[in-house]
Motif scaffolding. Structure first.
Motif, PDB file in Angstrom:
ATOM      1  N   THR A 143     104.388  43.959 -35.778  1.00 22.18           N
ATOM      2  CA  THR A 143     103.884  43.570 -37.083  1.00 22.18           C
ATOM      3  C   THR A 143     102.932  42.390 -36.898  1.00 22.18           C
ATOM      4  O   THR A 143     102.905  41.749 -35.843  1.00 22.18           O
ATOM      5  CB  THR A 143     105.019  43.137 -38.011  1.00 22.18           C
ATOM      6  N   ARG A 144     102.163  42.077 -37.923  1.00 19.31           N
ATOM      7  CA  ARG A 144     101.219  40.962 -37.836  1.00 19.31           C
ATOM      8  C   ARG A 144     101.946  39.651 -37.541  1.00 19.31           C
ATOM      9  O   ARG A 144     101.493  38.856 -36.717  1.00 19.31           O
ATOM     10  CB  ARG A 144     100.420  40.842 -39.127  1.00 19.31           C
ATOM     11  N   LYS A 145     103.082  39.423 -38.202  1.00 19.31           N
ATOM     12  CA  LYS A 145     103.841  38.194 -37.988  1.00 19.31           C
ATOM     13  C   LYS A 145     104.353  38.106 -36.557  1.00 19.31           C
ATOM     14  O   LYS A 145     104.320  37.050 -35.925  1.00 19.31           O
ATOM     15  CB  LYS A 145     105.012  38.113 -38.970  1.00 19.31           C
ATOM     16  N   GLN A 146     104.858  39.221 -36.031  1.00 20.05           N
ATOM     17  CA  GLN A 146     105.349  39.237 -34.657  1.00 20.05           C
ATOM     18  C   GLN A 146     104.206  39.001 -33.674  1.00 20.05           C
ATOM     19  O   GLN A 146     104.351  38.247 -32.710  1.00 20.05           O
ATOM     20  CB  GLN A 146     106.031  40.572 -34.367  1.00 20.05           C
ATOM     21  N   LEU A 147     103.071  39.645 -33.922  1.00 24.80           N
ATOM     22  CA  LEU A 147     101.922  39.487 -33.038  1.00 24.80           C
ATOM     23  C   LEU A 147     101.422  38.044 -33.055  1.00 24.80           C
ATOM     24  O   LEU A 147     101.066  37.484 -32.017  1.00 24.80           O
ATOM     25  CB  LEU A 147     100.805  40.440 -33.464  1.00 24.80           C
ATOM     26  N   GLU A 148     101.424  37.426 -34.225  1.00 30.23           N
ATOM     27  CA  GLU A 148     101.017  36.024 -34.332  1.00 30.23           C
ATOM     28  C   GLU A 148     101.944  35.140 -33.512  1.00 30.23           C
ATOM     29  O   GLU A 148     101.493  34.211 -32.832  1.00 30.23           O
ATOM     30  CB  GLU A 148     101.039  35.592 -35.799  1.00 30.23           C
ATOM     31  N   ALA A 149     103.258  35.429 -33.544  1.00 29.44           N
ATOM     32  CA  ALA A 149     104.228  34.638 -32.775  1.00 29.44           C
ATOM     33  C   ALA A 149     104.017  34.805 -31.273  1.00 29.44           C
ATOM     34  O   ALA A 149     104.119  33.841 -30.514  1.00 29.44           O
ATOM     35  CB  ALA A 149     105.649  35.043 -33.161  1.00 29.44           C
ATOM     36  N   ALA A 154     101.926  32.469 -26.210  1.00 28.51           N
ATOM     37  CA  ALA A 154     101.068  32.525 -25.021  1.00 28.51           C
ATOM     38  C   ALA A 154     100.141  31.319 -24.940  1.00 28.51           C
ATOM     39  O   ALA A 154      99.964  30.722 -23.869  1.00 28.51           O
ATOM     40  CB  ALA A 154     100.264  33.815 -25.031  1.00 28.51           C
ATOM     41  N   ILE A 155      99.548  30.959 -26.073  1.00 27.96           N
ATOM     42  CA  ILE A 155      98.606  29.844 -26.070  1.00 27.96           C
ATOM     43  C   ILE A 155      99.326  28.522 -25.861  1.00 27.96           C
ATOM     44  O   ILE A 155      98.842  27.640 -25.150  1.00 27.96           O
ATOM     45  CB  ILE A 155      97.782  29.854 -27.369  1.00 27.96           C
ATOM     46  N   ARG A 156     100.490  28.366 -26.464  1.00 36.60           N
ATOM     47  CA  ARG A 156     101.251  27.128 -26.280  1.00 36.60           C
ATOM     48  C   ARG A 156     101.654  26.923 -24.827  1.00 36.60           C
ATOM     49  O   ARG A 156     101.743  25.802 -24.346  1.00 36.60           O
ATOM     50  CB  ARG A 156     102.498  27.143 -27.166  1.00 36.60           C
ATOM     51  N   GLN A 157     101.912  28.018 -24.119  1.00 36.28           N
ATOM     52  CA  GLN A 157     102.306  27.923 -22.712  1.00 36.28           C
ATOM     53  C   GLN A 157     101.104  27.933 -21.776  1.00 36.28           C
ATOM     54  O   GLN A 157     101.273  27.936 -20.559  1.00 36.28           O
ATOM     55  CB  GLN A 157     103.245  29.074 -22.367  1.00 36.28           C
ATOM     56  N   ASP A 158      99.919  27.954 -22.345  1.00 40.13           N
ATOM     57  CA  ASP A 158      98.691  27.995 -21.561  1.00 40.13           C
ATOM     58  C   ASP A 158      98.648  29.239 -20.672  1.00 40.13           C
ATOM     59  O   ASP A 158      98.073  29.221 -19.578  1.00 40.13           O
ATOM     60  CB  ASP A 158      98.565  26.721 -20.700  1.00 40.13           C
ATOM     61  N   ALA A 159      99.265  30.318 -21.147  1.00 41.86           N
ATOM     62  CA  ALA A 159      99.260  31.577 -20.398  1.00 41.86           C
ATOM     63  C   ALA A 159      97.939  32.312 -20.555  1.00 41.86           C
ATOM     64  O   ALA A 159      97.524  33.067 -19.668  1.00 41.86           O
ATOM     65  CB  ALA A 159     100.413  32.474 -20.857  1.00 41.86           C
TER      66      ALA A 159
END
Length: 303
Positions: A143-149, A154-159
């Motif tokens: 879902t959009r909410k899941q994809l946003e999470a 990923a971005i928070r972990q610098d992945a």
């Protein structure tokens, strides 16, 4: 089959996460022979594991690595390997070439694609899609909410970055979920930050009687700049910040914001932050601003 051969098979299996493939078997011994003897079981077609071990999701992921042809862990399995948050799913997920005869099995989801990546992440045995491609793959499922999470994780972990994901989905536009993913990626941009600041400024001006300043500079006692506030009400020593995802989503960015807020508090300034998504509800935001301003007025009068 003698004990020496059995020991050799066990040693081979230990080097392959407890698994055997047909190429590991001695001449004249088949997968069916070992299964019939009761000590081994097929984890996936053609891949054997100890009969005493319950096939788990992780074991199926390892077993898929022994299949012939190009097979990589993808989707939920790849996300877990990269340390990204994803909703719980009990299946192992793999991607393979579109021409592959592989199909879904109990506990295994097979995704056939014409765009199988050449560059993958490897740990010596497993190989999986990198985070930027994993997110693109998950867009057609979540879902959009899941994809946003997942993207935020990923971005928070610098992945990965929004720009890397954006580049990865070029050529995949016809896939389901690409439109939603592009909309989410647009949130990670400097332009989005400016738009949110515009929106916050309008909301504050609409409900505050005191003078409102934009990009207000707070100086230290020595004259150097301590902070630049998105929207300020100097008379009340009240600072409002619009926290978009581009500058305010990683752990380091959030920690820096908190440090800055503590520094401003020592100068008597209260900071109120509105994060991405909240500013979409104008009525709720203005109501909250009214309440904050009124309490701040009372506190200032009492002081």
């Amino acid at each position: 089959m003698d004990r020496s051969t059995t020991r050799q098979l066990v040693a081979k299996a230990r080097a392959q996460h407890g698994l055997l493939e047909p190429a590991d078997l001695p001449r004249g011994v088949t997968v069916h022979d070992l299964v019939r003897r009761g000590h081994w079981t097929e984890v996936l077609p053609g891949v054997l594991g100890p009969a005493a071990v319950e096939p788990t999701r992780e074991l199926r992921e390892s077993a898929a690595m022994l299949w012939p042809g190009r097979v990589v862990l993808s989707h939920f399995s790849a996300a877990r390997r990269s340390g990204l948050w994803v909703p719980e799913d009990d299946r192992a997920w793999v991607s393979t070439e579109f021409s592959s005869p592989r199909r879904d099995l109990p506990g295994l989801k097979v995704f056939r694609t014409r765009n199988l990546l050449d560059r993958v992440i490897k740990d010596g045995f497993h190989q999986w899609t990198p985070p930027r491609r994993t997110i693109a793959d998950l867009a057609s499922i979540l879902t959009r909410k899941q994809l946003e999470a997942v993207l935020l994780s990923a971005i928070r972990q610098d992945a990965t970055t929004a720009a890397e994901v954006e580049a990865t989905i070029v050529g995949l536009e016809r896939r389901r979920g690409m439109r939603a993913l592009r909309e989410l990626l647009s949130l990670w941009s400097p332009e989005r930050e400016t738009m949110l600041e515009d929106r916050l400024h309008r909301n504050v001006c609409a409900v505050v009687a005191e003078e409102v300043k934009r990009q207000f500079v707070i100086s230290r006692r020595d004259g150097s700049v301590q902070a630049r506030v998105d929207v300020a009400v100097p008379e009340l020593l009240l600072a409002f910040e619009a926290d978009g995802l581009f500058f305010h989503s990683t752990d380091e960015q959030i920690a820096a914001d908190q440090k800055r807020d503590r520094g401003m508090l020592t100068r008597g300034w209260q900071t109120v932050r509105f994060r991405e998504g909240v500013l979409d509800d104008q009525a709720a935001v203005r109501s909250e601003i009214r309440g904050i301003v009124e309490r701040r007025r009372q506190d200032r009068r009492a002081a």
